[in-house]
Design an enzyme around this catalytic site. Sequence first.
Site, PDB file in Angstrom:
ATOM      1  N   HIS A   1       0.825  -1.213   0.000  1.00 63.68           N
ATOM      2  CA  HIS A   1       0.000   0.000   0.000  1.00 63.68           C
ATOM      3  C   HIS A   1       0.856   1.259   0.000  1.00 63.68           C
ATOM      4  O   HIS A   1       0.405   2.302  -0.466  1.00 63.68           O
ATOM      5  CB  HIS A   1      -0.975  -0.033   1.182  1.00 63.68           C
ATOM      6  CG  HIS A   1      -1.946  -1.179   1.093  1.00 63.68           C
ATOM      7  ND1 HIS A   1      -2.466  -1.819   2.181  1.00 63.68           N
ATOM      8  CD2 HIS A   1      -2.475  -1.809   0.002  1.00 63.68           C
ATOM      9  CE1 HIS A   1      -3.279  -2.791   1.785  1.00 63.68           C
ATOM     10  NE2 HIS A   1      -3.294  -2.806   0.461  1.00 63.68           N
TER      11      HIS A   1
ATOM     12  N   HIS B   1      -7.931  -8.208  -7.366  1.00 65.08           N
ATOM     13  CA  HIS B   1      -8.245  -9.029  -6.194  1.00 65.08           C
ATOM     14  C   HIS B   1      -8.488  -8.062  -5.035  1.00 65.08           C
ATOM     15  O   HIS B   1      -7.594  -7.773  -4.250  1.00 65.08           O
ATOM     16  CB  HIS B   1      -7.098  -9.974  -5.869  1.00 65.08           C
ATOM     17  CG  HIS B   1      -6.771 -10.958  -6.958  1.00 65.08           C
ATOM     18  ND1 HIS B   1      -6.210 -10.589  -8.154  1.00 65.08           N
ATOM     19  CD2 HIS B   1      -6.941 -12.306  -7.009  1.00 65.08           C
ATOM     20  CE1 HIS B   1      -6.049 -11.675  -8.907  1.00 65.08           C
ATOM     21  NE2 HIS B   1      -6.478 -12.726  -8.235  1.00 65.08           N
TER      22      HIS B   1
ATOM     23  N   SER C   1      -6.491  -1.943  -0.441  1.00 64.13           N
ATOM     24  CA  SER C   1      -6.115  -1.239  -1.675  1.00 64.13           C
ATOM     25  C   SER C   1      -7.278  -0.430  -2.276  1.00 64.13           C
ATOM     26  O   SER C   1      -7.062   0.695  -2.756  1.00 64.13           O
ATOM     27  CB  SER C   1      -5.519  -2.212  -2.696  1.00 64.13           C
ATOM     28  OG  SER C   1      -6.306  -3.373  -2.825  1.00 64.13           O
TER      29      SER C   1
ATOM     30  N   GLU D   1     -13.568  -9.017  -7.398  1.00 69.28           N
ATOM     31  CA  GLU D   1     -13.410  -9.926  -6.249  1.00 69.28           C
ATOM     32  C   GLU D   1     -14.241 -11.165  -6.545  1.00 69.28           C
ATOM     33  O   GLU D   1     -15.385 -11.064  -6.967  1.00 69.28           O
ATOM     34  CB  GLU D   1     -13.858  -9.222  -4.954  1.00 69.28           C
ATOM     35  CG  GLU D   1     -13.944 -10.092  -3.726  1.00 69.28           C
ATOM     36  CD  GLU D   1     -12.651 -10.825  -3.353  1.00 69.28           C
ATOM     37  OE1 GLU D   1     -11.586 -10.204  -3.273  1.00 69.28           O
ATOM     38  OE2 GLU D   1     -12.721 -12.062  -3.148  1.00 69.28           O
TER      39      GLU D   1
ATOM     40  N   ASP E   1     -13.558 -13.357 -11.793  1.00 74.49           N
ATOM     41  CA  ASP E   1     -12.135 -13.681 -11.719  1.00 74.49           C
ATOM     42  C   ASP E   1     -11.316 -12.471 -12.176  1.00 74.49           C
ATOM     43  O   ASP E   1     -11.547 -11.928 -13.267  1.00 74.49           O
ATOM     44  CB  ASP E   1     -11.862 -14.894 -12.627  1.00 74.49           C
ATOM     45  CG  ASP E   1     -10.385 -15.115 -12.833  1.00 74.49           C
ATOM     46  OD1 ASP E   1      -9.658 -15.254 -11.834  1.00 74.49           O
ATOM     47  OD2 ASP E   1      -9.943 -15.107 -13.999  1.00 74.49           O
ATOM     48  N   GLY E   2     -10.370 -12.063 -11.351  1.00 71.85           N
ATOM     49  CA  GLY E   2      -9.624 -10.841 -11.629  1.00 71.85           C
ATOM     50  C   GLY E   2      -8.672 -10.946 -12.805  1.00 71.85           C
ATOM     51  O   GLY E   2      -8.430  -9.953 -13.504  1.00 71.85           O
TER      52      GLY E   2
ATOM     53  N   ASP F   1      -3.244  -8.563  -7.090  1.00 68.42           N
ATOM     54  CA  ASP F   1      -2.898  -8.943  -5.715  1.00 68.42           C
ATOM     55  C   ASP F   1      -3.527 -10.287  -5.351  1.00 68.42           C
ATOM     56  O   ASP F   1      -4.378 -10.378  -4.458  1.00 68.42           O
ATOM     57  CB  ASP F   1      -3.406  -7.823  -4.777  1.00 68.42           C
ATOM     58  CG  ASP F   1      -2.956  -8.006  -3.346  1.00 68.42           C
ATOM     59  OD1 ASP F   1      -2.038  -8.807  -3.103  1.00 68.42           O
ATOM     60  OD2 ASP F   1      -3.528  -7.329  -2.462  1.00 68.42           O
TER      61      ASP F   1
HETATM   62  N1  SAM Z   1      -5.996  -6.246  -2.662  1.00 66.33           N
HETATM   63  C1  SAM Z   1      -6.496  -6.322  -1.282  1.00 66.33           C
HETATM   64  C2  SAM Z   1      -5.831  -5.227  -0.470  1.00 66.33           C
HETATM   65  O1  SAM Z   1      -4.672  -4.885  -0.745  1.00 66.33           O
HETATM   66  O2  SAM Z   1      -6.472  -4.702   0.432  1.00 66.33           O
HETATM   67  C3  SAM Z   1      -6.237  -7.675  -0.672  1.00 66.33           C
HETATM   68  C4  SAM Z   1      -6.611  -8.819  -1.510  1.00 66.33           C
HETATM   69  S1  SAM Z   1      -6.326 -10.407  -0.827  1.00 66.33           S
HETATM   70  C5  SAM Z   1      -4.598 -10.531  -0.812  1.00 66.33           C
HETATM   71  C6  SAM Z   1      -6.755 -11.434  -2.203  1.00 66.33           C
HETATM   72  C7  SAM Z   1      -8.233 -11.452  -2.520  1.00 66.33           C
HETATM   73  O3  SAM Z   1      -8.392 -12.094  -3.778  1.00 66.33           O
HETATM   74  C8  SAM Z   1      -9.092 -12.233  -1.550  1.00 66.33           C
HETATM   75  O4  SAM Z   1     -10.138 -11.420  -1.094  1.00 66.33           O
HETATM   76  C9  SAM Z   1      -9.658 -13.394  -2.377  1.00 66.33           C
HETATM   77  O5  SAM Z   1     -10.988 -13.735  -2.045  1.00 66.33           O
HETATM   78  C10 SAM Z   1      -9.600 -12.831  -3.773  1.00 66.33           C
HETATM   79  N2  SAM Z   1      -9.488 -13.792  -4.884  1.00 66.33           N
HETATM   80  C11 SAM Z   1      -8.898 -15.016  -4.896  1.00 66.33           C
HETATM   81  N3  SAM Z   1      -8.870 -15.511  -6.151  1.00 66.33           N
HETATM   82  C12 SAM Z   1      -9.450 -14.567  -6.945  1.00 66.33           C
HETATM   83  C13 SAM Z   1      -9.671 -14.449  -8.336  1.00 66.33           C
HETATM   84  N4  SAM Z   1      -9.309 -15.446  -9.181  1.00 66.33           N
HETATM   85  N5  SAM Z   1     -10.236 -13.318  -8.817  1.00 66.33           N
HETATM   86  C14 SAM Z   1     -10.605 -12.310  -7.985  1.00 66.33           C
HETATM   87  N6  SAM Z   1     -10.423 -12.365  -6.652  1.00 66.33           N
HETATM   88  C15 SAM Z   1      -9.842 -13.466  -6.138  1.00 66.33           C
END
Ligand code: SAM
Length: 284
Positions: free
Chosen positions: A19, A42, A98, A116, A141-142, A162
């Site tokens: 961050h 993500h 983020s 997400e 899916d991201g 992320d």
């Molecule tokens: N980016 C956030 C932050 O910095 O505050 C933290 C994100 S956390 C490390 C990862 C997130 O990705 C989780 O909430 C998880 O549910 C989500 N996730 C996992 N696989 C994913 C995918 N294929 N596409 C989107 N989100 C996904």
Amino acid sequence: MLSYRHAYHAGNHADVLKHSILSLILSYLGLKKNPYTFFDTHAGQGRYRLDRTPEEDKGDSFSGIRKVLESANYPAQLNPYITLCKNLAEKLFIYPGSPEVARNLSRPDDTLILMELHPSETPVLRANFRNDKRIHIHHRDGFSGLAALTPPQTVRGIAHIDPSYETADDWVQAAETLVSVHKKWPQGILALWYPVVGRKLHELNTLKQSLASSRIPGILDAELLVTDVQSGPDGYGLSGSGMIIVNPPWTLHDDIAGFLPWLASVLGENGAGHWNLPWLSEPV
Ligand code: SAM
């Protein structure tokens, strides 16, 4: 099945690294008048309570953001991040994920696209970010979402990637996504976070090698280690983390170099903090 929940780790040393770099990049983007697009592939819940129970927190924020906020004389490059964290901690007792970092540092004409996939996290994200017309939330899916939604209309912008690295596939998709999105959107800044975990060093080295040989010039790699990296059966803990940045703004290298030593000394456990800031590929 997705089981990772970022609420248990919010504000840890990895969040501090990611961050603070994200805050710097958004500050640079805000210097020019033209609007930009922020993608978060993500997104998580977007913001997190700082008054979590010990079971919920697991001590992560105590070895991360709380240590930073208690330390005096931080380097000026951390100003955008620390000012934001201080304000939110004092007024609302929250830590900015983020999406919250981006919401605070962006301007009225900028666009925020948050993705997400977790079925329980997405409704919380929506509830936290309703009533802001600049913000678009996608339950998808991201990786494929970013490929589908780039290049953005604004041309200028950043994709923050992320993943939770819950599956072996995340490592491969992370590298492939950087390369394919850079081809579609050569002007975009791409910032990929990665964990440093002893038993995943092979995956990490493969990721870095594939980017180093990708022919994308000027890929920056900022790494912060808070403990020695354990290998073998002990290598489960998060020893550190890094951000790989494609198209870094031109002052970013020196700005990160200005704060990494301080973060390593504040967050390193028993004096074990250290940092690396190589180019994975040379800038042209
Ligand atoms: N980016 C956030 C932050 O910095 O505050 C933290 C994100 S956390 C490390 C990862 C997130 O990705 C989780 O909430 C998880 O549910 C989500 N996730 C996992 N696989 C994913 C995918 N294929 N596409 C989107 N989100 C996904």
